[in-house]
Design an enzyme around this catalytic site. Structure first.
Site, PDB file in Angstrom:
ATOM      1  N   CYS A   1       0.836  -1.207   0.000  1.00 30.75           N
ATOM      2  CA  CYS A   1       0.000   0.000   0.000  1.00 30.75           C
ATOM      3  C   CYS A   1       0.870   1.258   0.000  1.00 30.75           C
ATOM      4  CB  CYS A   1      -0.910  -0.054   1.227  1.00 30.75           C
ATOM      5  SG  CYS A   1      -1.723   1.487   1.645  1.00 30.75           S
TER       6      CYS A   1
ATOM      7  N   CYS B   1       0.246   3.692   2.835  1.00 31.89           N
ATOM      8  CA  CYS B   1       0.772   3.110   4.080  1.00 31.89           C
ATOM      9  C   CYS B   1       2.271   3.360   4.185  1.00 31.89           C
ATOM     10  CB  CYS B   1       0.513   1.603   4.133  1.00 31.89           C
ATOM     11  SG  CYS B   1      -1.226   1.140   4.095  1.00 31.89           S
TER      12      CYS B   1
END
Length: 166
Positions: A85, A88
């Site tokens: 991600c 992230c």
């Protein structure tokens, strides 16, 4: 021309291998730093949590499914994330900085949703990163998506830290 391309490829390969080797040393150093910090009672890096750790350090949601009683001794930020991600990965260095800045005042936990799928499902995590701010008393707040450091600091200073004295 073929020799130039071959030497360029060999040089690039050497750089890539050396950077991977250095990143392993950084992780090793980080683990040692975390261990030393934990021995001194102050944790200044994010802490990876398994489901078992989560039930001991945060909330034992299986033993008490109707009561979400926080088990920690300091407020916490829980980052539900995944390695693939991009947002992230953008939040990760910010959390590292905050863990250092607020060492001894809050915990910064990380839950890898790929490794802890049942835990993520138990809390209804559908979007990552999901950042959960857990005060000492009261209900947690969640934010989804990559938020800037200033937003983290506002949550910490105005929501988490005041909960210590309540």
């Amino acid at each position: 021309m073929k020799k130039i391309i071959l030497f360029s490829f060999i040089g690039l390969t050497a750089i890539l291998f050396s950077s991977c080797k250095n990143s392993g040393k950084t992780e090793e150093k980080s683990e040692v730093t975390t261990q030393n910090a934990q021995e001194n009672g102050v944790i200044s890096t994010p802490i990876a949590l398994s489901t078992t750790d989560f039930k001991v350090k945060v909330i034992d949601y299986e033993a008490n499914p109707n009561v979400l009683n926080y088990l920690g001794d300091k407020p916490a930020i829980i980052d539900f994330w995944a390695s693939w991600c991009a947002p992230c990965r953008a939040v990760a260095p910010v959390l590292e900085e905050l863990a250092k800045e607020y060492a001894g005042q809050i915990y910064v936990y990380k839950v890898d949703v790929d490794k802890e799928q049942a835990l993520a499902a138990a809390f209804g995590i559908q979007s990552i990163p999901t950042l959960v701010f857990v005060p000492m008393n009261g209900n947690p707040k969640a934010e989804m998506g990559a938020i800037p450091k200033e937003a983290f600091k506002k949550h910490i200073d105005e929501f988490l830290l005041p909960s210590i004295s309540q």
